[in-house]
Design a protein around this motif. Structure first.
Motif, PDB file in Angstrom:
ATOM      1  N   SER A  42       0.548  -1.389   0.482  1.00 14.71           N
ATOM      2  CA  SER A  42      -0.247   0.428  -0.205  1.00 14.71           C
ATOM      3  C   SER A  42       0.903   1.496  -0.447  1.00 14.71           C
ATOM      4  O   SER A  42       1.828   1.250   0.770  1.00 14.71           O
ATOM      5  CB  SER A  42      -1.128   0.299   1.352  1.00 14.71           C
ATOM      6  N   VAL A  70      -2.265   4.159   5.907  1.00 19.05           N
ATOM      7  CA  VAL A  70      -2.103   3.878   4.508  1.00 19.05           C
ATOM      8  C   VAL A  70      -3.562   3.922   3.710  1.00 19.05           C
ATOM      9  O   VAL A  70      -4.818   3.942   4.149  1.00 19.05           O
ATOM     10  CB  VAL A  70      -1.399   1.923   4.935  1.00 19.05           C
ATOM     11  N   SER A  72      -5.113   1.774   0.273  1.00 22.38           N
ATOM     12  CA  SER A  72      -4.323   0.974  -0.468  1.00 22.38           C
ATOM     13  C   SER A  72      -5.589   0.067   0.040  1.00 22.38           C
ATOM     14  O   SER A  72      -5.810  -1.271  -0.434  1.00 22.38           O
ATOM     15  CB  SER A  72      -3.721   0.194  -1.221  1.00 22.38           C
ATOM     16  N   SER A 108      -5.590   2.636   8.627  1.00 24.84           N
ATOM     17  CA  SER A 108      -6.598   2.327   7.466  1.00 24.84           C
ATOM     18  C   SER A 108      -6.745   3.482   7.244  1.00 24.84           C
ATOM     19  O   SER A 108      -7.217   3.942   7.972  1.00 24.84           O
ATOM     20  CB  SER A 108      -7.367   1.257   7.017  1.00 24.84           C
TER      21      SER A 108
END
Length: 270
Positions: A42, A70, A72, A108
Protein backbone atom coordinates in the motif's frame (compact mmCIF):
# COMPACT_ATOMS: atom_id res chain seq x y z
CA UNK A 1 -4.98 25.14 -2.07
CA UNK A 2 -1.82 23.58 -0.68
CA UNK A 3 1.29 25.67 -1.12
CA UNK A 4 5.00 25.47 -0.37
CA UNK A 5 5.22 29.20 0.35
CA UNK A 6 7.58 29.01 3.31
CA UNK A 7 10.37 27.23 1.51
CA UNK A 8 13.05 27.60 4.22
CA UNK A 9 10.88 25.99 6.85
CA UNK A 10 9.89 23.12 4.59
CA UNK A 11 13.50 22.81 3.57
CA UNK A 12 14.52 22.33 7.20
CA UNK A 13 11.81 19.77 7.85
CA UNK A 14 12.73 17.83 4.70
CA UNK A 15 16.38 17.86 5.67
CA UNK A 16 15.67 16.50 9.14
CA UNK A 17 13.11 13.92 8.03
CA UNK A 18 15.22 12.51 5.22
CA UNK A 19 18.16 12.24 7.60
CA UNK A 20 15.96 10.44 10.12
CA UNK A 21 14.77 7.94 7.53
CA UNK A 22 18.23 7.20 6.14
CA UNK A 23 20.44 6.94 9.23
CA UNK A 24 20.93 3.93 11.51
CA UNK A 25 21.42 6.06 14.62
CA UNK A 26 19.22 5.07 17.56
CA UNK A 27 17.79 2.15 15.58
CA UNK A 28 16.05 4.53 13.17
CA UNK A 29 16.65 2.02 10.39
CA UNK A 30 13.84 -0.11 11.84
CA UNK A 31 11.38 2.64 10.94
CA UNK A 32 12.56 2.65 7.34
CA UNK A 33 12.43 -1.14 7.18
CA UNK A 34 8.85 -1.19 8.50
CA UNK A 35 7.73 1.48 6.02
CA UNK A 36 9.35 -0.40 3.13
CA UNK A 37 7.55 -3.56 4.26
CA UNK A 38 4.18 -1.73 4.25
CA UNK A 39 4.88 -0.10 0.87
CA UNK A 40 4.91 -3.51 -0.82
CA UNK A 41 1.14 -3.63 -0.24
CA UNK A 42 0.00 0.00 0.00
CA UNK A 43 0.90 3.63 -0.32
CA UNK A 44 1.78 5.12 3.05
CA UNK A 45 2.15 8.58 4.56
CA UNK A 46 3.61 9.97 7.76
CA UNK A 47 1.01 12.11 9.47
CA UNK A 48 0.97 14.79 12.13
CA UNK A 49 3.08 14.75 15.27
CA UNK A 50 6.45 13.55 13.99
CA UNK A 51 6.44 16.17 11.23
CA UNK A 52 5.39 18.88 13.69
CA UNK A 53 8.10 17.93 16.17
CA UNK A 54 10.85 17.74 13.54
CA UNK A 55 9.77 21.17 12.29
CA UNK A 56 10.18 22.61 15.77
CA UNK A 57 13.32 20.79 16.87
CA UNK A 58 16.07 18.50 15.65
CA UNK A 59 16.25 14.72 15.40
CA UNK A 60 18.21 14.29 18.61
CA UNK A 61 15.22 15.41 20.68
CA UNK A 62 12.61 13.36 18.85
CA UNK A 63 11.55 10.26 20.80
CA UNK A 64 7.81 10.25 20.22
CA UNK A 65 5.48 7.82 18.46
CA UNK A 66 5.24 7.88 14.67
CA UNK A 67 1.84 7.93 12.96
CA UNK A 68 1.40 6.19 9.60
CA UNK A 69 -1.66 5.88 7.35
CA UNK A 70 -2.20 3.52 4.41
CA UNK A 71 -4.84 3.89 1.70
CA UNK A 72 -4.88 0.72 -0.42
CA UNK A 73 -5.99 -1.81 2.21
CA UNK A 74 -8.75 -1.85 4.80
CA UNK A 75 -8.40 -2.43 8.53
CA UNK A 76 -8.75 -6.21 8.33
CA UNK A 77 -6.20 -6.46 5.52
CA UNK A 78 -3.87 -4.16 7.43
CA UNK A 79 -4.06 -6.38 10.51
CA UNK A 80 -3.19 -9.47 8.44
CA UNK A 81 -0.25 -7.63 6.91
CA UNK A 82 1.24 -6.51 10.23
CA UNK A 83 0.24 -9.53 12.32
CA UNK A 84 3.85 -10.70 12.68
CA UNK A 85 4.60 -7.43 14.56
CA UNK A 86 2.02 -8.34 17.25
CA UNK A 87 -0.11 -5.21 16.75
CA UNK A 88 -2.34 -3.93 19.54
CA UNK A 89 -5.59 -2.18 18.66
CA UNK A 90 -5.41 1.42 19.87
CA UNK A 91 -8.46 3.32 21.12
CA UNK A 92 -8.80 5.42 17.96
CA UNK A 93 -9.20 2.70 15.33
CA UNK A 94 -5.57 2.02 14.46
CA UNK A 95 -2.86 -0.42 15.55
CA UNK A 96 0.05 0.16 17.91
CA UNK A 97 3.33 -1.49 16.86
CA UNK A 98 6.24 -1.82 19.29
CA UNK A 99 9.54 -2.20 17.46
CA UNK A 100 12.83 -2.67 19.30
CA UNK A 101 13.32 1.04 19.88
CA UNK A 102 10.37 2.88 18.37
CA UNK A 103 6.59 2.95 18.70
CA UNK A 104 4.32 3.27 15.68
CA UNK A 105 0.61 3.79 15.24
CA UNK A 106 -0.78 2.80 11.86
CA UNK A 107 -4.26 3.23 10.39
CA UNK A 108 -6.14 2.38 7.27
CA UNK A 109 -7.30 5.73 5.84
CA UNK A 110 -10.97 4.76 6.15
CA UNK A 111 -10.51 3.87 9.83
CA UNK A 112 -8.87 7.08 10.99
CA UNK A 113 -11.21 8.48 13.63
CA UNK A 114 -12.71 11.53 11.89
CA UNK A 115 -13.20 9.72 8.56
CA UNK A 116 -14.69 6.65 10.24
CA UNK A 117 -17.10 8.93 12.15
CA UNK A 118 -18.22 10.58 8.90
CA UNK A 119 -16.85 13.99 9.91
CA UNK A 120 -14.47 14.08 6.93
CA UNK A 121 -14.77 12.40 3.53
CA UNK A 122 -11.71 10.21 3.13
CA UNK A 123 -11.20 10.05 -0.62
CA UNK A 124 -7.41 10.38 -0.48
CA UNK A 125 -4.48 11.21 1.79
CA UNK A 126 -5.01 14.96 1.40
CA UNK A 127 -8.28 14.59 3.34
CA UNK A 128 -6.18 13.71 6.40
CA UNK A 129 -5.33 17.41 6.67
CA UNK A 130 -8.94 18.04 7.71
CA UNK A 131 -8.93 15.41 10.46
CA UNK A 132 -6.47 16.69 13.09
CA UNK A 133 -7.67 18.65 16.09
CA UNK A 134 -4.70 21.05 16.16
CA UNK A 135 -3.64 23.05 13.12
CA UNK A 136 -0.02 22.18 13.95
CA UNK A 137 -0.80 18.51 13.25
CA UNK A 138 -2.35 19.13 9.82
CA UNK A 139 0.59 17.96 7.72
CA UNK A 140 1.47 14.77 5.85
CA UNK A 141 4.55 13.41 4.08
CA UNK A 142 3.87 11.10 1.13
CA UNK A 143 6.51 8.38 1.18
CA UNK A 144 6.41 7.44 -2.54
CA UNK A 145 6.52 11.02 -3.88
CA UNK A 146 8.52 12.58 -1.00
CA UNK A 147 6.06 15.48 -0.99
CA UNK A 148 4.67 17.38 1.97
CA UNK A 149 1.10 18.60 2.04
CA UNK A 150 -0.23 21.11 4.56
CA UNK A 151 -2.63 24.03 4.79
CA UNK A 152 -1.61 27.45 3.47
CA UNK A 153 -0.42 29.03 6.73
CA UNK A 154 1.12 25.94 8.30
CA UNK A 155 4.73 27.09 8.54
CA UNK A 156 3.73 30.69 9.12
CA UNK A 157 1.77 29.58 12.19
CA UNK A 158 4.65 27.41 13.40
CA UNK A 159 7.07 30.30 13.07
CA UNK A 160 4.82 32.69 14.96
CA UNK A 161 3.87 30.07 17.55
CA UNK A 162 0.14 30.31 16.87
CA UNK A 163 -2.08 27.24 17.41
CA UNK A 164 -5.73 26.97 16.46
CA UNK A 165 -8.42 24.30 16.19
CA UNK A 166 -8.54 22.50 12.86
CA UNK A 167 -11.36 19.98 13.51
CA UNK A 168 -13.25 20.60 16.74
CA UNK A 169 -14.78 17.14 17.10
CA UNK A 170 -12.45 14.61 18.75
CA UNK A 171 -12.75 11.54 20.97
CA UNK A 172 -10.39 12.67 23.73
CA UNK A 173 -11.09 16.23 24.99
CA UNK A 174 -9.21 15.67 28.26
CA UNK A 175 -6.14 14.58 26.32
CA UNK A 176 -6.48 17.62 24.06
CA UNK A 177 -6.59 19.86 27.13
CA UNK A 178 -3.43 18.31 28.59
CA UNK A 179 -1.62 18.57 25.24
CA UNK A 180 -2.59 22.25 24.99
CA UNK A 181 -1.14 22.97 28.43
CA UNK A 182 2.05 21.14 27.54
CA UNK A 183 2.46 23.10 24.30
CA UNK A 184 1.94 26.41 26.12
CA UNK A 185 4.92 25.60 28.33
CA UNK A 186 7.12 23.66 25.90
CA UNK A 187 6.64 25.69 22.73
CA UNK A 188 6.05 29.19 24.14
CA UNK A 189 3.07 29.37 21.84
CA UNK A 190 -0.15 31.34 21.71
CA UNK A 191 -3.48 29.57 21.36
CA UNK A 192 -6.51 30.96 19.60
CA UNK A 193 -9.53 32.34 21.43
CA UNK A 194 -11.51 29.33 20.19
CA UNK A 195 -8.96 26.85 21.55
CA UNK A 196 -8.76 28.68 24.87
CA UNK A 197 -12.52 28.49 25.26
CA UNK A 198 -12.45 24.81 24.33
CA UNK A 199 -10.09 23.86 27.18
CA UNK A 200 -11.54 26.12 29.91
CA UNK A 201 -14.52 23.85 30.82
CA UNK A 202 -12.21 20.83 31.19
CA UNK A 203 -9.73 22.79 33.30
CA UNK A 204 -12.60 23.73 35.59
CA UNK A 205 -13.62 20.08 35.97
CA UNK A 206 -10.15 18.80 36.88
CA UNK A 207 -8.02 19.42 39.93
CA UNK A 208 -4.34 20.17 39.31
CA UNK A 209 -3.52 16.77 40.82
CA UNK A 210 -5.79 15.07 38.27
CA UNK A 211 -4.07 16.86 35.39
CA UNK A 212 -0.63 15.84 36.64
CA UNK A 213 -1.79 12.24 37.06
CA UNK A 214 -3.21 12.17 33.52
CA UNK A 215 0.03 13.52 32.08
CA UNK A 216 2.11 10.99 34.02
CA UNK A 217 0.08 8.13 32.54
CA UNK A 218 0.08 9.48 28.98
CA UNK A 219 3.49 11.07 28.36
CA UNK A 220 7.03 9.91 29.01
CA UNK A 221 8.37 13.45 29.32
CA UNK A 222 6.75 15.27 32.23
CA UNK A 223 6.12 19.01 31.85
CA UNK A 224 3.29 19.91 34.21
CA UNK A 225 3.07 20.18 38.00
CA UNK A 226 0.58 21.63 40.46
CA UNK A 227 2.30 25.03 40.58
CA UNK A 228 2.35 25.40 36.78
CA UNK A 229 -1.32 24.47 36.49
CA UNK A 230 -2.33 26.93 39.20
CA UNK A 231 -0.29 29.60 37.43
CA UNK A 232 -1.88 28.94 34.06
CA UNK A 233 -5.37 28.99 35.59
CA UNK A 234 -4.55 32.39 37.09
CA UNK A 235 -3.36 33.78 33.74
CA UNK A 236 -6.38 32.37 31.90
CA UNK A 237 -8.72 34.01 34.41
CA UNK A 238 -6.97 37.35 33.91
CA UNK A 239 -6.95 36.96 30.14
CA UNK A 240 -10.64 36.23 29.65
CA UNK A 241 -11.52 39.27 31.74
CA UNK A 242 -9.21 41.59 29.82
CA UNK A 243 -8.46 40.47 26.24
CA UNK A 244 -11.23 38.00 25.61
CA UNK A 245 -10.91 37.85 21.82
CA UNK A 246 -7.10 37.79 21.69
CA UNK A 247 -4.87 34.69 21.46
CA UNK A 248 -3.59 33.49 24.82
CA UNK A 249 -0.01 32.77 25.83
CA UNK A 250 1.91 32.66 29.09
CA UNK A 251 3.10 36.25 29.67
CA UNK A 252 6.32 35.47 31.52
CA UNK A 253 7.71 33.44 28.62
CA UNK A 254 9.67 35.21 25.92
CA UNK A 255 7.95 35.15 22.51
CA UNK A 256 9.11 32.64 19.94
CA UNK A 257 11.33 34.00 17.23
CA UNK A 258 10.64 32.94 13.64
CA UNK A 259 13.29 30.96 11.87
CA UNK A 260 15.64 32.78 9.57
CA UNK A 261 17.81 31.50 6.76
CA UNK A 262 20.98 31.54 8.85
CA UNK A 263 19.46 29.40 11.59
CA UNK A 264 18.28 26.91 8.99
CA UNK A 265 21.66 26.80 7.29
CA UNK A 266 23.35 26.01 10.58
CA UNK A 267 20.62 23.72 11.90
CA UNK A 268 21.58 20.47 13.59
CA UNK A 269 19.80 17.62 11.83
CA UNK A 270 21.28 14.68 13.76
Amino acid sequence: MLEDSFVYSEYLLRKRLEYFLTTNKLNRNEIKEFIEFIRKESNVVIFGGMLRDLSLSDNKLFRSDIDLVVDSINQRELYKLIKKYNPIMNKFGGFRILLNKWKLDIWSLSNTWAINEGLVIGDNFTDLLKTSFFTWDAIIYEIPTKKFKYYDNYFKDLNSGFIDINLRSNPNPIGITIRTLRMLFMNKCKISFELLNYIIPYLKKMRPEDIVSFENKSFEKKILNKEKIELINKYIHEHVHSYIYEPFGLPELEPRLPWNFQSIKNANIA
